[in-house]
Design an enzyme around this catalytic site. Structure first.
Site, PDB file in Angstrom:
ATOM      1  N   GLU A   2      25.079 -32.521  10.406  1.00  0.00           N
ATOM      2  CA  GLU A   2      25.530 -33.638  11.244  1.00  0.00           C
ATOM      3  C   GLU A   2      26.797 -33.244  12.008  1.00  0.00           C
ATOM      4  OE1 GLU A   2      26.833 -38.329  10.581  1.00  0.00           O
ATOM      5  OE2 GLU A   2      26.885 -36.915   8.901  1.00  0.00           O
ATOM      6  N   HIS A   3      27.802 -32.776  11.289  1.00  0.00           N
ATOM      7  CA  HIS A   3      29.063 -32.320  11.879  1.00  0.00           C
ATOM      8  C   HIS A   3      29.249 -30.835  11.569  1.00  0.00           C
ATOM      9  CE1 HIS A   3      29.737 -36.603  10.608  1.00  0.00           C
ATOM     10  NE2 HIS A   3      30.154 -36.698  11.854  1.00  0.00           N
TER      11      HIS A   3
END
Length: 428
Positions: free
Chosen positions: A324-325
């Site tokens: 996601e990040h």
């Protein structure tokens, strides 16, 4: 606390621990299916009953009145309001770059072709409630919907046991220019807006993160409405070389881990001494964290450190996880950016921490999780619009190409398709 894996020697064990997939247990499926069915059959009555069961309050109205929104805005800390306005302006400005335009062009022989881009008419933005308030989620979901031109935007967020919605969320709604706010949550809220009830309008799209019941409900109603994605637990991967700052990395890992025991924080580094420094920083800083128990559980069960021979290997491990990040704490982050294929958002350099993206920078923080960054994208204006193809043939153009088109239909064995062309050719 953070297990250390060596890549590529322990690639299989690493993959087994860290590669995540969106999945739901049988009990969750059963509970959500029952909620969806009852809301579809009973409407408001079911929504109110489930709200009493899960939120502990019997509502007389599911909608927040405008006076409460105004009061929350007026009574909020002025410095917070200023920050909300600045953050929202940043988010809007970023999403304005995503706006697509309708187009038309003249093809061979004067055929007119095009694509019309139109906003969806109604959207519901789900904002999580409960233990923490997330005004940032409201701003991040509202901005692309507003920029897209969605006509009717409703927000729903769970109220507390007294029927009150967190005032910071209401203030954020005022900043975003949204006055239609509902104080219901969970799968019952998703069902209400997917199917419509006596007092809740059916929408065209539902966006926003929630717990596993909200995520599963969104999955189940897809087809009745559009959805953005099915969100899983939050996650971060940090690629670091020996130039990185151990405390920066430790706190960035904590920033994900404090969300949820199921959240994942992974350090990939080329330096064993740096990995040891981060371990020491984690041990030193953890007792100072308000959510130290949640952080510790997350790191213990879903965290890891990965020692790699090179930054090329670090990129390969990151792409395997499709996080996601993704943070790049390296001397030259722009040099390795082209080597990275799969991530929801990438943060360039040690001073571009993920917190900046969560709240303020502008790109959307609603990101694909659980490895779905391989094929899903961040929430954007594109999620709130639809595309319609436009085709215009004149009689002369059909006369020129009609026999070919009919023969193509014949080749597929679809007689009526072919005859629909030939009957027109007979008139020309």
């Amino acid at each position: 606390m953070l297990p250390l894996y060596r890549f590529p020697q322990e690639a299989s064990a690493l993959q087994e621990r860290l590669v995540r997939h969106v999945s739901f247990d049988e009990a969750a499926h059963k509970a959500v299916d029952e909620i969806l069915a009852k809301v579809r059959q009973q409407g408001d009555r079911a929504v109110l009953n489930y709200t009493e069961q899960f939120q502990g309050v019997r509502l007389t109205s599911m909608q927040v009145d405008e006076e409460a929104i105004e009061m929350a805005y007026r009574h909020a800390d002025p410095s917070l309001i200023a920050t909300l306005h600045e953050a929202y302006a940043n988010i809007v400005r970023f999403h304005e770059h995503e706006v697509e335009r309708s187009f038309f062009y003249e093809a061979e022989g004067g055929v007119l072709l095009g694509q019309r881009v139109r906003p969806m008419e109604r959207a519901m933005l789900y904002v999580p409630g409960g233990k923490a308030a997330y005004p940032s989620s409201l701003l991040m979901n509202a901005a692309p919907a507003k920029v897209a031109g969605v006509c009717e935007i409703a927000v729903t967020t769970p109220c507390d046991a007294t029927g009150v919605v967190n005032p910071t969320i209401l203030a954020a709604a005022k900043v975003a220019g949204i006055s239609s706010i509902y104080k219901i949550g969970g799968a019952q809220a998703v069902a209400a807006f997917a199917y419509g009830t006596e007092s809740i309008p059916k929408v065209d799209i539902i966006t926003g993160p929630g717990n596993k019941y909200v995520a599963l409900a969104k999955k189940q109603v897809f087809g009745h409405v559009a959805i953005d994605s099915i969100a899983g637990p939050s996650e971060v991967v940090i690629i670091a070389d020996e130039s990185a700052h151990a405390e920066f990395v430790a706190l960035d890992m904590f920033a994900q881990a404090e969300h949820d025991p199921d959240a994942s924080a992974v350090l990939i580094t080329t330096s064993e001494s740096f990995a040891q420094a981060v371990q020491q920083a984690v041990a030193s800083l953890l007792p100072t964290m308000l959510r130290h128990e949640t952080i510790a559980s997350s790191l213990l069960h879903n965290g890891a450190m990965v020692l790699v021979p090179s930054l090329d290997d670090a990129c390969a491990v990151s792409d395997m996880l499709a996080p996601e990040h993704l943070e790049l704490h390296v001397v030259q982050p722009w040099d390795i950016l082209p080597k990275l294929k799969h991530a929801g958002a990438i943060f360039m350099g040690s001073y571009s921490c993920e917190t900046i993206g969560d709240y303020f920078a502008g790109p959307n923080h609603t990101l694909p999780t659980s490895g779905t960054a391989r094929f899903f994208s961040p929430l954007s204006v594109r999620d709130f619009v639809k595309h319609t193809s436009i085709i215009s043939y004149s009689p002369e153009q059909l006369r020129s190409k009609g026999a070919q088109i009919a023969a193509f239909a014949d080749a597929e064995g679809l007689q009526a398709h072919a005859e629909a062309v030939r009957v027109r050719l007979k008139t020309l």
